[in-house]
Design a protein around this motif. Structure first.
Motif, PDB file in Angstrom:
ATOM      1  N   PRO A  93       1.630 -10.904  14.195  1.00  0.00           N
ATOM      2  CA  PRO A  93       1.716  -9.437  13.949  1.00  0.00           C
ATOM      3  C   PRO A  93       1.164  -8.574  14.792  1.00  0.00           C
ATOM      4  O   PRO A  93       1.285  -7.441  15.352  1.00  0.00           O
ATOM      5  N   LYS A 115     -12.783  -1.356   5.250  1.00  0.00           N
ATOM      6  CA  LYS A 115     -13.102  -0.823   6.669  1.00  0.00           C
ATOM      7  C   LYS A 115     -13.494  -1.869   7.658  1.00  0.00           C
ATOM      8  O   LYS A 115     -13.845  -2.934   7.357  1.00  0.00           O
ATOM      9  N   LEU A 162       8.772  -7.780  16.155  1.00  0.00           N
ATOM     10  CA  LEU A 162       8.347  -9.164  16.525  1.00  0.00           C
ATOM     11  C   LEU A 162       9.393 -10.227  17.037  1.00  0.00           C
ATOM     12  O   LEU A 162       9.293 -11.353  16.966  1.00  0.00           O
ATOM     13  N   ALA A 184      -6.388  -0.095  22.011  1.00  0.00           N
ATOM     14  CA  ALA A 184      -5.305   0.660  21.526  1.00  0.00           C
ATOM     15  C   ALA A 184      -4.983   0.345  20.270  1.00  0.00           C
ATOM     16  O   ALA A 184      -4.591   1.009  19.184  1.00  0.00           O
ATOM     17  N   GLN A 185      -4.694  -0.970  19.923  1.00  0.00           N
ATOM     18  CA  GLN A 185      -4.453  -1.653  18.614  1.00  0.00           C
ATOM     19  C   GLN A 185      -5.742  -1.110  17.518  1.00  0.00           C
ATOM     20  O   GLN A 185      -5.487  -0.695  16.479  1.00  0.00           O
ATOM     21  N   VAL A 189     -15.180  -2.683  11.420  1.00  0.00           N
ATOM     22  CA  VAL A 189     -16.276  -1.898  12.612  1.00  0.00           C
ATOM     23  C   VAL A 189     -16.309  -2.671  13.486  1.00  0.00           C
ATOM     24  O   VAL A 189     -16.328  -3.814  13.455  1.00  0.00           O
ATOM     25  N   ASN A 226       0.633  -1.231  -0.099  1.00  0.00           N
ATOM     26  CA  ASN A 226      -0.084  -0.069   0.042  1.00  0.00           C
ATOM     27  C   ASN A 226       0.885   1.392  -0.035  1.00  0.00           C
ATOM     28  O   ASN A 226       0.675   2.461  -0.629  1.00  0.00           O
ATOM     29  N   ALA A 262      -6.226  -4.795  11.624  1.00  0.00           N
ATOM     30  CA  ALA A 262      -4.921  -4.728  11.023  1.00  0.00           C
ATOM     31  C   ALA A 262      -5.058  -5.234   9.740  1.00  0.00           C
ATOM     32  O   ALA A 262      -4.585  -4.751   8.705  1.00  0.00           O
ATOM     33  N   ILE A 295      -7.695   1.230  17.718  1.00  0.00           N
ATOM     34  CA  ILE A 295      -7.802   2.599  17.436  1.00  0.00           C
ATOM     35  C   ILE A 295      -6.640   3.006  16.550  1.00  0.00           C
ATOM     36  O   ILE A 295      -6.808   3.623  15.212  1.00  0.00           O
ATOM     37  N   ALA A 296      -5.262   2.449  16.510  1.00  0.00           N
ATOM     38  CA  ALA A 296      -4.244   2.454  16.036  1.00  0.00           C
ATOM     39  C   ALA A 296      -4.293   2.228  14.464  1.00  0.00           C
ATOM     40  O   ALA A 296      -4.245   2.831  13.579  1.00  0.00           O
ATOM     41  N   TYR A 297      -5.014   1.109  14.231  1.00  0.00           N
ATOM     42  CA  TYR A 297      -5.162   0.557  12.817  1.00  0.00           C
ATOM     43  C   TYR A 297      -6.468   1.089  12.271  1.00  0.00           C
ATOM     44  O   TYR A 297      -6.822   0.906  11.035  1.00  0.00           O
ATOM     45  N   GLY A 298      -6.985   2.244  12.753  1.00  0.00           N
ATOM     46  CA  GLY A 298      -8.159   2.994  12.336  1.00  0.00           C
ATOM     47  C   GLY A 298      -9.453   2.325  12.255  1.00  0.00           C
ATOM     48  O   GLY A 298     -10.370   2.692  11.546  1.00  0.00           O
ATOM     49  N   ALA A 304      -6.957  -3.070   7.446  1.00  0.00           N
ATOM     50  CA  ALA A 304      -6.168  -2.030   6.879  1.00  0.00           C
ATOM     51  C   ALA A 304      -5.516  -2.319   5.743  1.00  0.00           C
ATOM     52  O   ALA A 304      -5.059  -1.587   4.806  1.00  0.00           O
ATOM     53  N   LYS A 305      -4.754  -3.497   5.918  1.00  0.00           N
ATOM     54  CA  LYS A 305      -3.722  -4.134   4.722  1.00  0.00           C
ATOM     55  C   LYS A 305      -4.631  -4.401   3.413  1.00  0.00           C
ATOM     56  O   LYS A 305      -4.254  -4.159   2.440  1.00  0.00           O
ATOM     57  N   ALA A 306      -5.884  -4.640   3.681  1.00  0.00           N
ATOM     58  CA  ALA A 306      -6.779  -4.884   2.760  1.00  0.00           C
ATOM     59  C   ALA A 306      -7.532  -3.756   1.801  1.00  0.00           C
ATOM     60  O   ALA A 306      -8.118  -3.744   0.749  1.00  0.00           O
ATOM     61  N   ALA A 322       0.084   2.197  10.253  1.00  0.00           N
ATOM     62  CA  ALA A 322      -0.840   1.422  10.899  1.00  0.00           C
ATOM     63  C   ALA A 322      -2.086   1.202  10.280  1.00  0.00           C
ATOM     64  O   ALA A 322      -2.651  -0.031   9.847  1.00  0.00           O
ATOM     65  N   ARG A 323      -2.513   2.344   9.352  1.00  0.00           N
ATOM     66  CA  ARG A 323      -3.753   2.274   8.624  1.00  0.00           C
ATOM     67  C   ARG A 323      -3.563   1.954   7.215  1.00  0.00           C
ATOM     68  O   ARG A 323      -4.554   1.739   6.488  1.00  0.00           O
ATOM     69  N   SER A 324      -2.425   2.054   6.616  1.00  0.00           N
ATOM     70  CA  SER A 324      -2.237   1.584   5.237  1.00  0.00           C
ATOM     71  C   SER A 324      -1.887   0.201   5.161  1.00  0.00           C
ATOM     72  O   SER A 324      -2.001  -0.644   4.338  1.00  0.00           O
ATOM     73  N   LYS A 353     -13.317   1.595  12.988  1.00  0.00           N
ATOM     74  CA  LYS A 353     -14.440   2.425  13.603  1.00  0.00           C
ATOM     75  C   LYS A 353     -15.146   1.779  14.709  1.00  0.00           C
ATOM     76  O   LYS A 353     -15.546   0.493  14.884  1.00  0.00           O
ATOM     77  N   ILE A 354     -14.815   2.333  15.999  1.00  0.00           N
ATOM     78  CA  ILE A 354     -15.487   1.490  17.250  1.00  0.00           C
ATOM     79  C   ILE A 354     -16.710   2.392  17.596  1.00  0.00           C
ATOM     80  O   ILE A 354     -16.489   3.346  18.175  1.00  0.00           O
TER      81      ILE A 354
END
Lengths: 349, 349
Positions: free
Chosen positions: B55, B101, A53, B117-118, B103, A36, B93, B120-123, B96-98, A278-280, B125-126
């Protein structure tokens, strides 16, 4: 079955057949194609070396397996370090496996239990002293000179020997050295170790070339970039919050020999990169690691990367080391009524 | 170079040449010889399968790479789950790679930002809702039935397919199946998946035998052991705090077919095992993982392990997921004056 980095790279490390190896199966960390990021930074091939890791969550394990192995070989009954973060976690884990004591000296103004969670879990003896980090380091040096206790801070020479295996792994994984290595620079041991590893593997004809080393420091903790000791370094990237790097000269040498480059990025840019990574790519790395990505963005946009090149960004530590930084990204979560129609709308938004 | 578990075990997984694989280089986790535990539990060979080095820090990544790969293949534009912990981290996670979205629906009484925390980091929607976990799960099911959104909670059948690769890896690493597998049991998907993997590999002649499955639940969250749904399950081992496991029947089947055994251990025993693992082997695993070690101790002392056997304990998650548990082990740290003679004495004590 991977048997830890000393067993795997024994020929290139200062051990012999009689050395009892202290290992947690460190190394063999993923090299991940950043598919990405490649859509954003077009025309180059990007890999992420995810050293978060490792068993204790950072690249420090590579050096610590060597340092603790040699400590045991020399008859030490304990290891000692001044550290509030990744070094103490790694030292405590390998000492536990070796069955020897680990002592961690910390300045009393840096008692952050969250950062010490691992050292506590692994059973290290944690001793806060009235004083700053340099005072803690002085105690560590003196105690290790006067007793059968090995100092495992960065100046322990075996740490760099273990860490150089990250370059070996990279080359074994890609099939050759990359054209550029992007790497965070704090105490400068890691850039030194990578460069040593790249040179040794090239000399063994395991790679056809050497990469350019592109190092990055945090803007307010950039002694090498600014060419002066920083008395009170500051940055959200705590793992590289260093004002007077132990391997300063060696880092400068790596930069010069490789025709490389060093620069600094602000905490704001580090946090942008943290989110981007993290997001891409779905990879959660500690803020210090993300300066590799901030550096990549900057170098790419400044035309410092030749088209068609292969780039590796080193991600030194796991994002779980510092969850508060991730939490700081979230706004207050709004609580919804349990009403399907409303929720479906919110979910689809 | 390891290319993630779907690529490595493609032949045995529900993908074809056209499937676009969503991977974070999961799997290939260390199998560590527990040399120090073997000094306590004499006469057996003990390995630790440390899936906390996936990961996102837990075994969930094995199932999630499959679930998200299949979600993308089916045309889904999002994944959704009800989860406050490891599942949401992993789903976020891989989504994000794919580039789709994620949720996450959570009950409003379980908003613990540390656990999120994770995500949130990976973006991700919570969305917290007024209700309990079952209410959250109901929303997830209904939304995924009515929209091109894939549910990735345990009942997603592809999760078990991905998770079974842990058994493949074990056998590839040791050279045969172990005699016993010690494994935490919460939702019971992992014991189900391991058993499926062991049987498939044995049928392919990759191993000569099948292990006995020894499962363990937390004392106040032991529906399978107690043979009843637990309305308000409690335990410090949050990852197995489940009162009504999704794969209950399949777990019972694995236990019966393997001539295995299931029992429960108290939180006190789990914490003893947590310390034992970190302080003897240098491995920091989340409390739920440590029930494998508590179970090993119990089974060993009850004569339930034949001498000369090979045992594998599954460590499902990284200790960094739950640093507060580690911190709770530390007493108040006494701060010392910066006086060398005093400090040397304290260090040597």
């Amino acid at each position: 079955m991977w048997k830890g980095l000393i067993n795997e790279y024994k020929k290139y490390l200062p051990v012999n057949e009689d050395t009892k190896i202290i290992s947690l199966s460190e190394g063999n960390t993923p090299l991940i194609r950043a598919t990405n990021l490649e859509k954003i930074f077009k025309g180059i091939k990007i890999y992420l070396k995810y050293d978060g890791l490792n068993p204790t969550g950072s690249f420090k394990d590579r050096g610590m397996t060597m340092a603790v192995t040699k400590a045991v070989e020399s008859g030490s009954k304990a290891v000692i370090c001044a550290s509030t973060g990744n070094t103490s976690a790694s030292a405590a884990a390998f000492a536990a496996k070796a069955g020897i004591k680990c002592v961690v000296i910390i300045p009393d103004n840096k008692i952050a239990l969250g950062k010490l969670a691992q050292a506590i879990a692994y059973g290290a003896k944690i001793i806060p002293i009235k004083g700053n980090f340099d005072d803690a380091l002085d105690i560590v040096k003196k105690v290790s000179e006067n007793n059968p206790i090995t100092m495992v801070n960065s100046i322990n020479p075996y740490r760099i020997e273990g860490q150089k295996t990250a370059a070996f792994e990279l080359i074994d994984q890609i099939g050759d050295a990359p054209d550029y290595l992007f790497i965070p620079v704090g105490n400068a041991g890691n850039i030194t170790a990578y460069w040593k590893g790249f040179k040794e593997y090239r000399d063994l004809n395991k790679s056809s070339k050497l990469p350019k080393m592109y190092g990055f420091q945090a803007a307010l903790s950039a002694p090498i970039v600014d060419n002066k000791v920083i008395k009170n370094p500051e940055t959200i990237a705590t793992a590289i919050r260093i004002g007077n790097p132990a391997s300063w000269d060696k880092a400068v040498n790596a930069l010069e020999e490789s025709d490389g480059y060093i620069d600094k990025r602000s905490d704001e840019k580090i946090m942008e990169a943290y989110k981007l990574l993290a997001r891409s790519e779905g990879i959660f790395a500690e803020p210090a690691s993300c300066i590799s990505i901030a550096g990549l963005k900057f170098a790419y946009e400044s035309g410092k990367i030749k088209e068609g090149s292969t780039v590796v960004c080193v991600l030194t530590g796991n994002g779980l080391k510092d969850p508060d930084v991730a939490i700081s990204l979230s706004r207050d979560l709004k609580v919804y009524e349990n009403d399907y129609d409303v929720l479906e709308k919110v979910i689809l938004e």
